[in-house]
Write an enzyme that holds these catalytic residues in place. Sequence first.
Site, PDB file in Angstrom:
ATOM      1  CG  ASP A 167       9.831   0.225   5.158  1.00  0.00           C
ATOM      2  OD1 ASP A 167       8.714   0.037   4.654  1.00  0.00           O
ATOM      3  OD2 ASP A 167      10.366  -0.578   5.978  1.00  0.00           O
ATOM      4  CG  PHE A 203     -15.076 -10.134  -5.877  1.00  0.00           C
ATOM      5  CD1 PHE A 203     -14.454  -9.305  -6.789  1.00  0.00           C
ATOM      6  CD2 PHE A 203     -14.386 -10.508  -4.747  1.00  0.00           C
ATOM      7  CE1 PHE A 203     -13.158  -8.854  -6.587  1.00  0.00           C
ATOM      8  CE2 PHE A 203     -13.083 -10.070  -4.523  1.00  0.00           C
ATOM      9  CZ  PHE A 203     -12.477  -9.225  -5.448  1.00  0.00           C
ATOM     10  NE  ARG A 229       1.305  -9.869   3.004  1.00  0.00           N
ATOM     11  CZ  ARG A 229       1.252  -8.532   3.131  1.00  0.00           C
ATOM     12  NH1 ARG A 229       1.352  -7.985   4.317  1.00  0.00           N
ATOM     13  NH2 ARG A 229       1.097  -7.764   2.062  1.00  0.00           N
ATOM     14  CB  VAL A 274      -0.951  -0.006   1.224  1.00  0.00           C
ATOM     15  CG1 VAL A 274      -1.576   1.363   1.451  1.00  0.00           C
ATOM     16  CG2 VAL A 274      -2.047  -1.040   1.015  1.00  0.00           C
ATOM     17  CB  CYS A 300      -6.821  -7.737   2.581  1.00  0.00           C
ATOM     18  SG  CYS A 300      -5.471  -6.575   2.365  1.00  0.00           S
TER      19      CYS A 300
HETATM   20  N1  LIG Z   1      -1.878  -5.282   0.691  1.00  0.00           N
HETATM   21  C1  LIG Z   1      -3.014  -4.794   0.254  1.00  0.00           C
HETATM   22  O1  LIG Z   1      -3.475  -5.109  -0.831  1.00  0.00           O
HETATM   23  C2  LIG Z   1      -3.786  -3.815   1.082  1.00  0.00           C
HETATM   24  C3  LIG Z   1      -4.870  -3.116   0.510  1.00  0.00           C
HETATM   25  C4  LIG Z   1      -5.598  -2.225   1.302  1.00  0.00           C
HETATM   26  C5  LIG Z   1      -5.232  -2.008   2.627  1.00  0.00           C
HETATM   27  N2  LIG Z   1      -4.173  -2.687   3.154  1.00  0.00           N
HETATM   28  C6  LIG Z   1      -3.773  -2.384   4.529  1.00  0.00           C
HETATM   29  O2  LIG Z   1      -2.646  -1.487   4.455  1.00  0.00           O
HETATM   30  C7  LIG Z   1      -1.724  -1.770   5.508  1.00  0.00           C
HETATM   31  C8  LIG Z   1      -0.354  -2.090   4.928  1.00  0.00           C
HETATM   32  O3  LIG Z   1      -0.459  -3.297   4.221  1.00  0.00           O
HETATM   33  P1  LIG Z   1       0.717  -3.804   3.258  1.00  0.00           P
HETATM   34  O4  LIG Z   1       0.230  -5.028   2.593  1.00  0.00           O
HETATM   35  O5  LIG Z   1       1.201  -2.661   2.432  1.00  0.00           O
HETATM   36  O6  LIG Z   1       1.833  -4.169   4.359  1.00  0.00           O
HETATM   37  P2  LIG Z   1       3.315  -4.641   4.124  1.00  0.00           P
HETATM   38  O7  LIG Z   1       3.625  -5.604   5.184  1.00  0.00           O
HETATM   39  O8  LIG Z   1       3.536  -5.007   2.699  1.00  0.00           O
HETATM   40  O9  LIG Z   1       4.170  -3.309   4.368  1.00  0.00           O
HETATM   41  C9  LIG Z   1       4.327  -2.685   5.598  1.00  0.00           C
HETATM   42  C10 LIG Z   1       5.644  -1.899   5.569  1.00  0.00           C
HETATM   43  O10 LIG Z   1       5.750  -1.134   6.764  1.00  0.00           O
HETATM   44  C11 LIG Z   1       7.113  -1.157   7.195  1.00  0.00           C
HETATM   45  N3  LIG Z   1       7.161  -0.809   8.615  1.00  0.00           N
HETATM   46  C12 LIG Z   1       6.757  -1.539   9.687  1.00  0.00           C
HETATM   47  N4  LIG Z   1       6.958  -0.866  10.826  1.00  0.00           N
HETATM   48  C13 LIG Z   1       7.506   0.329  10.475  1.00  0.00           C
HETATM   49  C14 LIG Z   1       7.928   1.465  11.196  1.00  0.00           C
HETATM   50  N5  LIG Z   1       7.849   1.518  12.527  1.00  0.00           N
HETATM   51  N6  LIG Z   1       8.437   2.520  10.520  1.00  0.00           N
HETATM   52  C15 LIG Z   1       8.535   2.492   9.171  1.00  0.00           C
HETATM   53  N7  LIG Z   1       8.124   1.441   8.422  1.00  0.00           N
HETATM   54  C16 LIG Z   1       7.629   0.373   9.068  1.00  0.00           C
HETATM   55  C17 LIG Z   1       7.573  -2.572   6.864  1.00  0.00           C
HETATM   56  O11 LIG Z   1       8.979  -2.658   6.798  1.00  0.00           O
HETATM   57  C18 LIG Z   1       6.892  -2.795   5.511  1.00  0.00           C
HETATM   58  O12 LIG Z   1       7.721  -2.375   4.441  1.00  0.00           O
HETATM   59  C19 LIG Z   1      -2.357  -2.904   6.321  1.00  0.00           C
HETATM   60  O13 LIG Z   1      -3.092  -2.341   7.368  1.00  0.00           O
HETATM   61  C20 LIG Z   1      -3.292  -3.562   5.327  1.00  0.00           C
HETATM   62  O14 LIG Z   1      -4.373  -4.202   5.946  1.00  0.00           O
HETATM   63  C21 LIG Z   1      -3.429  -3.564   2.416  1.00  0.00           C
HETATM   64  O1  LIG Z   2     -14.418 -14.010  -7.632  1.00  0.00           O
HETATM   65  C1  LIG Z   2     -13.425 -14.125  -6.893  1.00  0.00           C
HETATM   66  C2  LIG Z   2     -12.583 -13.051  -6.558  1.00  0.00           C
HETATM   67  C3  LIG Z   2     -11.519 -13.261  -5.694  1.00  0.00           C
HETATM   68  N1  LIG Z   2     -11.290 -14.492  -5.183  1.00  0.00           N
HETATM   69  C4  LIG Z   2     -10.184 -14.689  -4.222  1.00  0.00           C
HETATM   70  O2  LIG Z   2     -10.273 -13.688  -3.226  1.00  0.00           O
HETATM   71  C5  LIG Z   2      -8.980 -13.349  -2.748  1.00  0.00           C
HETATM   72  C6  LIG Z   2      -8.777 -11.848  -2.753  1.00  0.00           C
HETATM   73  O3  LIG Z   2      -8.753 -11.381  -4.079  1.00  0.00           O
HETATM   74  P1  LIG Z   2      -8.719  -9.821  -4.436  1.00  0.00           P
HETATM   75  O4  LIG Z   2      -9.798  -9.136  -3.727  1.00  0.00           O
HETATM   76  O5  LIG Z   2      -8.693  -9.686  -5.892  1.00  0.00           O
HETATM   77  O6  LIG Z   2      -7.276  -9.417  -3.886  1.00  0.00           O
HETATM   78  P2  LIG Z   2      -6.701  -8.474  -2.734  1.00  0.00           P
HETATM   79  O7  LIG Z   2      -5.488  -7.870  -3.304  1.00  0.00           O
HETATM   80  O8  LIG Z   2      -6.618  -9.274  -1.478  1.00  0.00           O
HETATM   81  O9  LIG Z   2      -7.770  -7.274  -2.538  1.00  0.00           O
HETATM   82  C7  LIG Z   2      -8.763  -7.277  -1.527  1.00  0.00           C
HETATM   83  O10 LIG Z   2      -8.219  -6.859  -0.291  1.00  0.00           O
HETATM   84  C8  LIG Z   2      -7.600  -5.557  -0.338  1.00  0.00           C
HETATM   85  C9  LIG Z   2      -6.966  -5.320   1.012  1.00  0.00           C
HETATM   86  O11 LIG Z   2      -7.852  -4.889   1.978  1.00  0.00           O
HETATM   87  C10 LIG Z   2      -8.649  -4.527  -0.677  1.00  0.00           C
HETATM   88  O12 LIG Z   2      -8.052  -3.239  -0.717  1.00  0.00           O
HETATM   89  C11 LIG Z   2      -9.270  -4.859  -2.026  1.00  0.00           C
HETATM   90  O13 LIG Z   2     -10.305  -3.932  -2.335  1.00  0.00           O
HETATM   91  C12 LIG Z   2      -9.843  -6.280  -1.951  1.00  0.00           C
HETATM   92  O14 LIG Z   2     -10.362  -6.663  -3.222  1.00  0.00           O
HETATM   93  C13 LIG Z   2      -7.980 -14.107  -3.623  1.00  0.00           C
HETATM   94  O15 LIG Z   2      -7.554 -15.268  -2.934  1.00  0.00           O
HETATM   95  C14 LIG Z   2      -8.802 -14.508  -4.835  1.00  0.00           C
HETATM   96  O16 LIG Z   2      -8.345 -15.698  -5.435  1.00  0.00           O
HETATM   97  C15 LIG Z   2     -12.110 -15.567  -5.506  1.00  0.00           C
HETATM   98  O17 LIG Z   2     -11.918 -16.686  -5.031  1.00  0.00           O
HETATM   99  N2  LIG Z   2     -13.158 -15.351  -6.364  1.00  0.00           N
END
Ligand SMILES: NC(=O)c1ccc[n+]([C@@H]2O[C@H](COP(=O)([O-])OP(=O)(O)OC[C@H]3O[C@@H](n4cnc5c(N)ncnc54)[C@H](O)[C@@H]3O)[C@@H](O)[C@H]2O)c1
Ligand SMILES: O=c1ccn([C@@H]2O[C@H](COP(=O)(O)OP(=O)(O)O[C@H]3O[C@H](CO)[C@@H](O)[C@H](O)[C@H]3O)[C@@H](O)[C@H]2O)c(=O)[nH]1
Length: 463
Positions: A30, A282, A360, A11, A293
């Site tokens: 970071d 979906f 993950r 993110v 997530c």
């Molecule tokens: N991955 C996604 O698709 C997604 C989408 C929407 C929301 N989110 C949310 O966003 C947040 C981040 O998710 P992510 O997947 O990017 O996490 P991530 O684990 O990929 O990245 C987190 C980063 O933060 C750094 N970090 C940790 N502690 C720190 C500190 N004290 N100072 C500076 N850097 C530090 C880590 O080294 C790492 O690079 C989570 O709350 C997640 O639920 C994730």
């Molecule tokens: O029709 C579908 C769509 C998805 N999946 C599964 O659902 C999971 C999540 O997929 P997807 O939502 O595309 O990926 P993420 O990157 O985890 O994104 C979700 O999680 C993020 C973190 O919160 C949000 O920001 C996004 O909006 C939300 O879609 C995966 O295992 C997919 O294989 C299915 O089995 N069937």
Amino acid sequence: MRVCVIGTGYVGLVTGACLAHIGHDVVCIDNNEEKVKIMKSGQSPIFEPGLSDIMQSAISTGKIEFSSDLAAGVAHGEILFIAVGTPPLPTGESDTRYVEAVARGIGAHLDGGYKVIVNKSTVPIGSGDWVRMIVLDGIAERQNTLITAGGAPTYDKLPEITAQFDVVSNPEFLREGSAVYDTFNPDRIVLGGNSPRAIAMMKELYTPIVERKFATDPSLPPVPVLVTDLSSAEMIKYAANAFLATKISFINEVANICDRVGADVTQVAKGIGLDSRIGNKFLNAGIGWGGSCFPKDVSALIHTADDYGYETQLLKAAVSVNERQRLLAIEKLQQTLKILKGKTVGLLGLTFKPDTDDMRDAPALNVIEQLNRLGARVKAYDPIVSQTGMRHGLSGVLVETDAERLADGCDALVLVTEWQQFKNLDYAKMAQLMSHPVMIDGRNFLDPEIMVRAGFQYVGIGR
Ligand SMILES: NC(=O)c1ccc[n+]([C@@H]2O[C@H](COP(=O)([O-])OP(=O)(O)OC[C@H]3O[C@@H](n4cnc5c(N)ncnc54)[C@H](O)[C@@H]3O)[C@@H](O)[C@H]2O)c1
Ligand SMILES: O=c1ccn([C@@H]2O[C@H](COP(=O)(O)OP(=O)(O)O[C@H]3O[C@H](CO)[C@@H](O)[C@H](O)[C@H]3O)[C@@H](O)[C@H]2O)c(=O)[nH]1
């Protein structure tokens, strides 16, 4: 505007790079020095389509910098994004210790002008006010350090730290694998907070995105911006993920019934998806939802409700359908091969979805664990994991370098991740290399007729 993004994961790095791309001055912080070194060299430490390109162009225009110096980042930013991880604790609660460390660190370095502190991480409902409290603690701790620095505390000489700030919740909805696209083409932007000044600054920050200046289709109407209170914004994030996860569990349940009655879930999904109240997205049945997530956010919401004495029956059912679904490939292998002990099973794909390197909570991990438990040998080929090697700490699986080496000697293949390149493999050749050409298509991704023509016994999910 001057932006600091703290935490450069899936993110934070995408947010930072995209904000730099649209013209803001961004510093990404970071605490992982290794990551900072990689990013400084213009490389992305994660695999995310299009990310390296916008990083490199932002570096070349001087719009983005990478550092581990939080003090410098806080001094730079008018807007400070907290984008660190909030992984699940064993109880299902969200582990907010990284958010806490950053909020305290911001407080410790906050001085001078007005700042907006943005919760971009997915945080439990109520975290906006909690982050405010921790930042104030950080400020107080700093004052205390200053007061005691010269020996005994001299409270009569309280130093003046003029820190003015507001906290905004700005949940992120990007998907891994299309994160850059999603950032430039969001369905909506949610801003939670009660400070008109902070909300106005956030709206200014996002103006180019709202006006679709960087969108794939700039002729679309502006992106809706929803302004809410803090708790509602935090709840929107959890509710969105919980709804989507429940929708997938629903279609998976329908698929399991289809399997028994002889209907085809792909046609059923098409048929119900044409109803605009349901929508066609979906509704892909498969071996369950995973990733960083859905599992953690649904568990966290269940946990929050539990804290208030409310039992979330529907969400618990969505989780339990998913847990069973994630073992469906094993059930189908047992139906086809009977005994799995001594058999070799090849997995096509390991990551939790295509176009990411993220492992993950990937369904592949459950499949590997169960196959090992049942005495089968497990091999896998994944376009990304096979390149990055064992960096993911995988055990109990031999990672092959291509699909044909994977097929060689296998009793069955399981398609776990629907990587686009899996559409065009030489399946006829792969079938010949196998001991038993069985294909369990865990994502209903392949054409059953083509697979049968290639010599496979094809087994889908609910079709
Ligand atoms: N991955 C996604 O698709 C997604 C989408 C929407 C929301 N989110 C949310 O966003 C947040 C981040 O998710 P992510 O997947 O990017 O996490 P991530 O684990 O990929 O990245 C987190 C980063 O933060 C750094 N970090 C940790 N502690 C720190 C500190 N004290 N100072 C500076 N850097 C530090 C880590 O080294 C790492 O690079 C989570 O709350 C997640 O639920 C994730
Ligand atoms: O029709 C579908 C769509 C998805 N999946 C599964 O659902 C999971 C999540 O997929 P997807 O939502 O595309 O990926 P993420 O990157 O985890 O994104 C979700 O999680 C993020 C973190 O919160 C949000 O920001 C996004 O909006 C939300 O879609 C995966 O295992 C997919 O294989 C299915 O089995 N069937």
